[in-house]
Design a protein around this motif. Sequence first.
Motif, PDB file in Angstrom:
ATOM      1  N   VAL A   7      29.854  22.630  46.673  1.00  0.00           N
ATOM      2  CA  VAL A   7      29.694  22.551  45.229  1.00  0.00           C
ATOM      3  C   VAL A   7      29.926  23.932  44.609  1.00  0.00           C
ATOM      4  O   VAL A   7      29.484  24.947  45.144  1.00  0.00           O
ATOM      5  N   LEU A   8      30.670  23.942  43.504  1.00  0.00           N
ATOM      6  CA  LEU A   8      30.917  25.152  42.722  1.00  0.00           C
ATOM      7  C   LEU A   8      30.310  24.945  41.345  1.00  0.00           C
ATOM      8  O   LEU A   8      30.587  23.932  40.683  1.00  0.00           O
ATOM      9  N   TYR A  43      40.157  22.467  37.953  1.00  0.00           N
ATOM     10  CA  TYR A  43      39.320  21.381  38.480  1.00  0.00           C
ATOM     11  C   TYR A  43      39.210  20.273  37.426  1.00  0.00           C
ATOM     12  O   TYR A  43      38.195  20.156  36.728  1.00  0.00           O
ATOM     13  N   PRO A  44      40.243  19.445  37.294  1.00  0.00           N
ATOM     14  CA  PRO A  44      40.273  18.425  36.234  1.00  0.00           C
ATOM     15  C   PRO A  44      39.122  17.426  36.316  1.00  0.00           C
ATOM     16  O   PRO A  44      38.760  16.819  35.295  1.00  0.00           O
ATOM     17  N   ASN A  45      38.538  17.261  37.485  1.00  0.00           N
ATOM     18  CA  ASN A  45      37.458  16.284  37.643  1.00  0.00           C
ATOM     19  C   ASN A  45      36.072  16.917  37.534  1.00  0.00           C
ATOM     20  O   ASN A  45      35.058  16.275  37.864  1.00  0.00           O
ATOM     21  N   ALA A  46      36.025  18.148  37.074  1.00  0.00           N
ATOM     22  CA  ALA A  46      34.743  18.842  36.957  1.00  0.00           C
ATOM     23  C   ALA A  46      33.833  18.147  35.950  1.00  0.00           C
ATOM     24  O   ALA A  46      34.289  17.538  34.979  1.00  0.00           O
ATOM     25  N   LYS A  47      32.547  18.265  36.200  1.00  0.00           N
ATOM     26  CA  LYS A  47      31.529  17.729  35.306  1.00  0.00           C
ATOM     27  C   LYS A  47      31.013  18.842  34.410  1.00  0.00           C
ATOM     28  O   LYS A  47      30.862  19.981  34.844  1.00  0.00           O
ATOM     29  N   LEU A 103      27.056  24.086  32.104  1.00  0.00           N
ATOM     30  CA  LEU A 103      27.332  24.159  33.532  1.00  0.00           C
ATOM     31  C   LEU A 103      28.641  23.413  33.793  1.00  0.00           C
ATOM     32  O   LEU A 103      28.795  22.254  33.420  1.00  0.00           O
ATOM     33  N   LEU A 104      29.561  24.096  34.455  1.00  0.00           N
ATOM     34  CA  LEU A 104      30.813  23.481  34.897  1.00  0.00           C
ATOM     35  C   LEU A 104      30.688  23.274  36.407  1.00  0.00           C
ATOM     36  O   LEU A 104      30.527  24.236  37.149  1.00  0.00           O
ATOM     37  N   ILE A 105      30.751  22.009  36.838  1.00  0.00           N
ATOM     38  CA  ILE A 105      30.355  21.655  38.199  1.00  0.00           C
ATOM     39  C   ILE A 105      31.474  20.924  38.917  1.00  0.00           C
ATOM     40  O   ILE A 105      32.029  19.947  38.415  1.00  0.00           O
ATOM     41  N   VAL A 106      31.783  21.413  40.111  1.00  0.00           N
ATOM     42  CA  VAL A 106      32.794  20.770  40.949  1.00  0.00           C
ATOM     43  C   VAL A 106      32.160  20.449  42.302  1.00  0.00           C
ATOM     44  O   VAL A 106      31.590  21.324  42.965  1.00  0.00           O
ATOM     45  N   HIS A 107      32.260  19.202  42.705  1.00  0.00           N
ATOM     46  CA  HIS A 107      31.842  18.802  44.051  1.00  0.00           C
ATOM     47  C   HIS A 107      33.105  18.586  44.870  1.00  0.00           C
ATOM     48  O   HIS A 107      33.923  17.721  44.573  1.00  0.00           O
ATOM     49  N   GLY A 108      33.254  19.433  45.914  1.00  0.00           N
ATOM     50  CA  GLY A 108      34.477  19.387  46.721  1.00  0.00           C
ATOM     51  C   GLY A 108      34.598  18.131  47.540  1.00  0.00           C
ATOM     52  O   GLY A 108      33.678  17.346  47.669  1.00  0.00           O
TER      53      GLY A 108
END
Length: 282
Positions: free
Chosen positions: A182-183, A223-227, A277-282
């Motif tokens: 996670v980023l 990261y187009p799918n970031a939350k 918060l910009l969140i990316v789950h790999g």
Amino acid sequence: MKKIDKSRVFLEKNSKLFRCNICQSQTLTMIGNTLNCENGHSLDLSKKGTLYFIKHAVNTEYDDQMLSARRRVLQAGLFDGIIDAVGHQIPDEAQTILDVGTGEGTPLVKLVANRQQQDVAVGFDISKAGINLATQLAGDAFFAVADLAELPFADKSFSSIIEFFSPSAYEEFNRVLKPNGVLIKVVPASEYLKELREILYPVDSPKRTYSNEKVVDLFMEHYPNAKRVPVKYEWKIPQENYQDLLHMTPLHWGARPEAQAAAAEQPLQTITVAVELLIVHG
């Protein structure tokens, strides 16, 4: 245990997290107080228990006075709501955590303490003054002086990467983030510290308002799918920390002297903390 001894034990257990800053070898071994790579390069732990991966002088806008003011305000709780929100986005199981641009280290230390897991945590910053302050904090996190553009960490070595208001190097993040990691990037929103801006800058000043749209857009390109998760709260300012709040950000520098004086003489009671918060789950 002395800081240098505690850090030596950390590196003996976790040398696999690092790579050589000279040749990028990922085979490193801790011998005594020295981190050695297989090709003969080495780094010695400082007495403060840190590694300096940057050998040249660095100019940063955060000096000792500003960092100390920031330490006191963050210890008093300014970022506690942000730290809690970040913690909710990290998996419950023990993580290897990298804090990018850790500054004086308080957010990382508070995050790890709140989680109460067997996390392995590393914070780094380009500022030697910031890292020297960070090493004074209680806790098990390891701190180092390093360059964001050339991370001294091994490929796929961290399960969580966090950054509080720090610049980004996305190719490097992708290199050191584990699969399914996670980023989390924290960026200020338009209302962040708005009361301070309104005191320090006139209505027609571009510094009175704030936008992070370009930063967010760039993140979303990578990261187009970031939350995106907004976080907003009012923080009651302990009056003994008000002057520190004024001096902990570059906002204060650009204001006119009369505006600085007016802000100092009329303490705010509360301040708005608003971030995304910009969140990316790999």
